[in-house]
Design a protein around this motif. Structure first.
Motif, mmCIF file in Angstrom:
data_model
loop_
_atom_site.group_PDB
_atom_site.id
_atom_site.type_symbol
_atom_site.label_atom_id
_atom_site.label_comp_id
_atom_site.label_asym_id
_atom_site.label_seq_id
_atom_site.Cartn_x
_atom_site.Cartn_y
_atom_site.Cartn_z
ATOM 1 N N ASP A 124 0.815 -1.223 0.000
ATOM 2 C CA ASP A 124 0.000 0.000 0.000
ATOM 3 C C ASP A 124 0.850 1.276 0.000
ATOM 4 O O ASP A 124 0.628 2.165 -0.834
ATOM 5 C CB ASP A 124 -0.956 -0.070 1.202
ATOM 6 N N PRO A 125 1.871 1.384 0.881
ATOM 7 C CA PRO A 125 2.691 2.602 0.846
ATOM 8 C C PRO A 125 3.420 2.797 -0.480
ATOM 9 O O PRO A 125 3.579 3.930 -0.947
ATOM 10 C CB PRO A 125 3.709 2.405 1.981
ATOM 11 N N ALA A 126 3.831 1.701 -1.115
ATOM 12 C CA ALA A 126 4.538 1.832 -2.398
ATOM 13 C C ALA A 126 3.592 2.403 -3.455
ATOM 14 O O ALA A 126 3.978 3.268 -4.255
ATOM 15 C CB ALA A 126 5.080 0.468 -2.840
ATOM 16 N N VAL A 127 2.347 1.944 -3.436
ATOM 17 C CA VAL A 127 1.359 2.462 -4.390
ATOM 18 C C VAL A 127 1.119 3.943 -4.109
ATOM 19 O O VAL A 127 1.150 4.791 -5.007
ATOM 20 C CB VAL A 127 0.034 1.661 -4.287
ATOM 21 N N GLU A 128 0.930 4.252 -2.837
ATOM 22 C CA GLU A 128 0.621 5.635 -2.459
ATOM 23 C C GLU A 128 1.763 6.586 -2.834
ATOM 24 O O GLU A 128 1.535 7.677 -3.357
ATOM 25 C CB GLU A 128 0.348 5.672 -0.950
ATOM 26 N N LEU A 129 2.993 6.175 -2.557
ATOM 27 C CA LEU A 129 4.138 7.057 -2.857
ATOM 28 C C LEU A 129 4.271 7.331 -4.350
ATOM 29 O O LEU A 129 4.875 8.319 -4.744
ATOM 30 C CB LEU A 129 5.437 6.433 -2.333
ATOM 31 N N ASN A 130 3.704 6.446 -5.155
ATOM 32 C CA ASN A 130 3.770 6.654 -6.599
ATOM 33 C C ASN A 130 2.492 7.274 -7.152
ATOM 34 O O ASN A 130 2.282 7.287 -8.365
ATOM 35 C CB ASN A 130 4.112 5.329 -7.291
#
Ligand code: GLN
Length: 381
Positions: A124-130
């Motif tokens: 989830d954080p990887a998606v959000e950061l992108n």
């Protein structure tokens, strides 16, 4: 001085770190964070030492050492029948890096990424950061199987990526051949990409075949397939993983990888290449090895008040503690660590919507004696 607002304001320290620290502080048996308490093959450990002594201590090539990439490609061909070349393999600093690089390579602002809760915490954080938007679908206990009708309904023109994790952490569920057929039907004729988190690829039980995306050409052409040597060689601290993807996806993946870490630890890559070449059968023994641990742990806690269905894969066992306590799972894990002396992971931290059952996860990648001591404590509650 005004510091900028956090880019991940709702994110704290990962539950794995929190629970392992608590286990250490209270001298509890640590069945929380997933790691074995035993070493991998001594030939592998000795080879790392020998390569360091020989001076193999400088940068590896950005994409990984060719000898290792060739061995990984050979393994993927041997086990899954996917005729990949070493040019489709990139060695990464753990699966965590590979997951981030794959997401960063393809997710643009506004893109939707479908994932299944409970979901491993790094997606989830990887998606959000992108700039992407995570679409969380629920896996329902006790099977924790994917509801494909729900997936179909969740697909929109903005769906860029579906993240699959099998064998599944934390629930231990395993995708079936029927699941893969559903997935093939669903993505056919679309540009939807797939990210397969297959770090437990060699830990599926009861004779089940791991359904790698590598087995299905129609899926592989749109996939990043990620794995990790940490699980396979009982060396989670080495942080060596890899991503297998078709050339156009590998090209974009490497653009991310080269600026995330550039290259991965040289002597370990050399040693892993040797063991893959010399002992390819190591992985074939893992299901049996971990199945014995699952069976031991499950039989040891069968007289406890925890309720569970034995895991189908991974080295985790999810249990329902509702007969023991009304505490929320995070508070229950804290109590269990401090008062009972066994640390576990609460399952709700992997869910956007809290599950309607009281579930915690134990790691059974431990020596038999450790499992026995932990089970005695768990049965006494
Ligand atoms: N994957 C491991 C687990 O599920 C932990 C990895 C980590 O600590 N980041 O427990």
């Amino acid at each position: 001085m005004h510091y900028p607002a956090s880019k991940l304001p709702h994110i704290g320290t990962t539950i794995f770190t929190v629970m392992s620290q608590m286990a250490n502080e209270y001298k509890a048996i640590n069945l929380s964070q997933g790691f074995p308490d035993f070493d991998g093959p001594s030939a592998l450990l000795n080879a790392v030492g020998a390569y360091i002594a020989k001076g193999m201590n400088q940068y590896a090539p950005m994409s990984g050492l060719p000898v290792l990439r060739e061995q990984i490609a050979a393994k993927v061909q041997r086990i899954y029948g996917n005729p990949v070349s070493a040019d489709e393999v990139t060695v990464t600093s753990g699966a965590t890096e590979a997951l981030f690089a794959a997401i960063a390579a393809v997710v643009r602002p506004g893109d939707e990424v479908i994932m299944f809760d409970p979901a491993y915490d790094s997606y989830d954080p990887a998606v959000e950061l992108n700039g992407g938007r995570s679409i969380h679908l629920q896996l329902q206990p006790p099977q924790f199987a994917i509801d494909w009708a729900q997936v179909k309904a969740a697909i929109t023109p903005k769906t860029r990526l579906i993240i699959l994790n099998s064998p599944h952490n934390p629930t231990g569920s395993v995708l079936t051949a029927a699941d893969m057929q559903q997935l093939i039907e669903l993505v056919r004729g679309t540009d939807i990409l797939l990210l397969g988190d297959e770090v437990y690829e060699h830990i599926a039980f009861d004779g089940q075949q791991h359904q790698s995306l590598n087995r299905y050409p129609e899926l592989y052409e749109r996939s990043f397939v990620v794995s990790s040597f940490g699980k396979t060689y009982h060396a989670t601290g080495w942080k060596i993983g890899y991503c297998v993807a078709p050339p156009p996806l590998t090209a974009e993946f490497r653009k991310m990888h080269q600026y995330l870490t550039f290259a991965t630890c040289t002597p370990m890559q050399l040693a892993l290449a040797d063991i893959l070449r010399d002992e390819p059968e190591h992985a074939d023994h893992l299901p049996q090895f971990y199945q014995q641990k699952r069976d031991l742990f499950c039989s040891l806690i069968s007289n406890s008040r925890f309720k569970f269905t034995p895991s189908a894969g991974t080295y985790f066992q999810v249990v329902d503690y509702s007969a023991l306590s009304d505490l929320p799972d995070t508070a229950f894990c804290e109590w269990l660590t401090k008062e009972v002396g066994v640390a576990a992971i609460p399952v709700s931290v992997f869910c956007k919507v809290p599950p309607n059952m009281r579930l915690i996860r134990f790691c059974f990648a431990k020596g038999d004696e450790t499992l026995q001591r932990a089970a005695e404590r768990l049965c006494a509650i």
